[in-house]
Design an enzyme around this catalytic site. Structure first.
Site, mmCIF file in Angstrom:
data_model
loop_
_atom_site.group_PDB
_atom_site.id
_atom_site.type_symbol
_atom_site.label_atom_id
_atom_site.label_comp_id
_atom_site.label_asym_id
_atom_site.label_seq_id
_atom_site.Cartn_x
_atom_site.Cartn_y
_atom_site.Cartn_z
ATOM 1 N N GLU A 113 42.745 55.703 80.807
ATOM 2 C CA GLU A 113 41.543 55.970 80.691
ATOM 3 C C GLU A 113 40.370 55.756 80.854
ATOM 4 O O GLU A 113 39.078 56.695 80.659
ATOM 5 C CB GLU A 113 41.343 54.917 78.569
ATOM 6 N N HIS A 114 39.931 54.152 81.072
ATOM 7 C CA HIS A 114 37.879 54.209 81.652
ATOM 8 C C HIS A 114 38.580 55.140 82.794
ATOM 9 O O HIS A 114 37.203 55.495 83.680
ATOM 10 C CB HIS A 114 38.385 52.852 81.989
ATOM 11 N N GLU B 67 36.599 44.253 78.017
ATOM 12 C CA GLU B 67 36.699 44.419 76.834
ATOM 13 C C GLU B 67 38.324 43.488 76.944
ATOM 14 O O GLU B 67 37.950 43.221 75.097
ATOM 15 C CB GLU B 67 36.970 45.715 77.349
#
Length: 586
Positions: free
Chosen positions: A92-93, A169
């Site tokens: 996703e990153h 994160e």
């Protein structure tokens, strides 16, 4: 990265999918307001087309000047193993680091020049990449999405850069105690199965994932039959199907060695996990039982049940006038700072539970009343409770579809879960079919005498022992039903006894309430209940007096007399007799 390109992580993605704010649905511009019936009748049709390679194209045309288009994929942390857990979140990153044809700077410029927003999220069973843009830019949006999904730029430099971002994160998520608590709940409830894994994965995996791990994940899961191209807003379905054929017809639908990834069997385990930290100001506690899967017919009654329990936050107005009984108790006695009933449904199972945030001194009371609310659903839920829950659920279903992005997300998840988009009118009919008996039966099936999973974070010393919480899934109902039966018998017998014995002079001199009290004791004595309550030795030996404890040392539930609180319209004098008898027994 440009402001127009925003990445939405798993936390925000789940919030998008489940916790959208209830704003009234506006079907067309120019309509100041619409009735609920009009919103059902005016909801546009969702059209669905399948391409030759298995990719499904679904759209809903609402006539807006904007649209949201995206790809929803059957891929998430549940399809990962211990070694590559977190690969989907890592990808996703990487999606925003550019493609083979559009480097990161060029991709950002393309999105910004359209005034669009490119976003993504990953959950336990789904991954989504979507873009909100003007309706006229739909072709360019589909082109960019196809490149993002099919042409990842997985160079080593970008991977190392994003590795540091992912680790930061992960450290930030540790400060979000609600997410930590719910991840711990999944870990203990589905221990030993992939569904117990977190979406972000452990930090060790984030440090060791390689480019080959990411490539293998893409080759295993990013296949046409596992994808849905969904769109909502100012879109034409035929145009969308044509764009899908142009950009996705070459997507593979075959697996190497026919190794089709399948979901591992899931196993729910009643258990608990506690992470005690007395330095934290508040405790986060979640209790859950195994719920229904997404396609189960029991899903709607359980949704109504959750609407009856509702939610609460200290910032809410209303206080003691809130519709939810548990919310009223929380406001009146300051039991918690907030609570939320939830039902996370998956393809073959679910989690039905309550999460609350409370001061360490009120954890035990809040847990008691939460379980009591469950037992009420299984035993004494009324017609008015069900009507209120149904109305709240209908308003939520309509209100959450307040824009093209929520509608598009709803379409994508429905196609993956059900193979079709369930229209609002069908939801409405299924909600109307829920009766108090249906609700009691379904809640008893999933809640009554079931082993719960419990997760707690913070100063949780006052959290009851697991055996106590487990027994409360049974004994609370026993106490409730025993009280109901006694009160019903008394309510049926007292009018006849009063009428037949009013001729007795001794009773005639007493007021009616006193007559009822005397007769109630007489009935209990004749039926043998009094003798069972007051053991034989109590008739000859007086119980040794005990020094009363200070009020501050008496548990709150004992002060409130919660053991004898019955939700029945019976004479108060009868309840007082029962309470006095129980106190004498104590």
């Amino acid at each position: 990265m440009a402001a127009s390109v925003c990445r939405v992580g798993s936390t925000v993605g789940r919030a998008l999918a489940k916790n959208r704010s209830p704003i009234l649905l506006s079907l067309r511009r120019g309509q100041a307001s619409v009735s609920y019936a009009q919103s059902l009748l005016g909801a546009p049709e969702t059209r669905l087309t399948a391409l030759d390679n298995g990719l499904r194209v679904a759209s809903e045309e609402t006539g807006h000047a904007t649209c949201t288009v995206g790809l929803w994929i059957s891929a998430g942390s549940r399809y990962e193993n211990e070694k590559n857990n977190g690969a989907g979140f890592f990808l996703e990153h990487m999606a925003f680091k550019g493609t083979k044809n559009h480097p990161q700077t060029a991709l950002e410029q393309q999105v910004e020049s359209m005034g669009a927003h490119l976003s993504a999220y990953t959950s336990r069973e789904h991954t989504a990449y979507y873009m909100k843009t003007l309706a006229k830019d739909l072709p360019k949006a589909v082109e960019l999405l196809s490149e993002v999904v099919q042409s990842f730029s997985l160079n080593e430099a970008d991977i190392e850069q994003q590795r540091a971002v992912v680790l930061r994160e992960l450290a930030e998520v540790e400060n979000n105690l609600q997410d930590v608590c719910l991840d711990m709940l999944h870990a203990t409830a589905f221990q030993g199965t992939p569904l117990g894994q977190s979406v972000l994965g452990p930090s060790d995996n984030a440090r060791t994932l390689t480019r080959q791990n990411l490539v293998d994940y893409i080759n295993s899961h990013y296949k046409a039959p596992r994808m849905v191209l969904a769109a909502a807003g100012g879109v034409n379905h035929e145009e969308l199907v044509s764009l899908a054929r142009s950009h996705f017809s070459g997507m593979s639908f075959e697996y190497e060695g026919d190794a089709v990834p399948l979901l591992s069997p899931c196993r729910f385990t009643g258990s608990e996990v506690r992470m005690r930290d007395d330095a934290l100001p508040l405790a986060h506690v979640a209790i859950a039982v195994e719920g229904a899967n997404a396609a189960s017919p029991d899903i709607v009654p359980l949704m109504v049940a959750n609407s009856i329990i509702g939610s609460f936050d200290l910032t809410y107005g209303g206080g003691e006038n809130l519709s939810s009984r548990l919310a009223r108790l929380a406001a009146e006695h300051k039991l918690c700072h907030s609570f939320q009933a939830f039902h996370s449904s998956y393809s073959d199972t679910g989690l039905l539970g309550i999460h609350f945030v409370a001061d360490k001194h009120y954890i035990e009371d809040m847990m008691h009343w939460s379980q009591n609310a469950w037992m009420n659903l299984c035993t004494t839920v009324t017609e008015s409770d069900v009507a209120r829950g149904k109305n709240a659920l209908k308003a939520s279903l309509v209100g959450q579809l307040n824009g093209t992005t929520p509608i598009c997300d709803d379409i994508g998840r429905h196609i993956l879960n059900y193979g079709r988009r369930i229209p609002l009118a069908e939801w409405d009919a299924r909600i109307d079919a829920v009766t108090p008996k249906v609700l009691r039966d379904v809640c008893s099936k999933y809640i009554y005498d079931k082993c719960p999973a419990v997760a707690a974070v913070g100063p949780v010393e006052q959290l009851p022992d697991y055996n106590r919480m487990r027994s409360a899934m049974y004994w609370l109902r026993v106490l409730t039903m025993r009280g109901v039966r006694v009160c019903l018998c008394l309510a049926l017998l007292l009018p006849w006894c009063v009428q037949s014995q009013r001729s007795i002079p001794a009773l005639a001199k007493l007021d009616e309430d006193t007559q009822r009290d005397v007769l109630a004791v007489d009935i209990l004595n004749r039926s043998g209940v009094l003798n069972s309550l007051l053991r034989s030795e109590h008739h000859t030996v007086l119980r040794r007096a005990r020094a009363p404890r200070p009020a501050s040392q008496v548990p709150k539930r004992a002060q409130q007399g919660s053991r004898f609180a019955l939700s029945l319209d019976v004479p108060t004098s009868i309840l007082s007799v029962l309470i006095d008898l129980a106190k004498n027994q104590d």
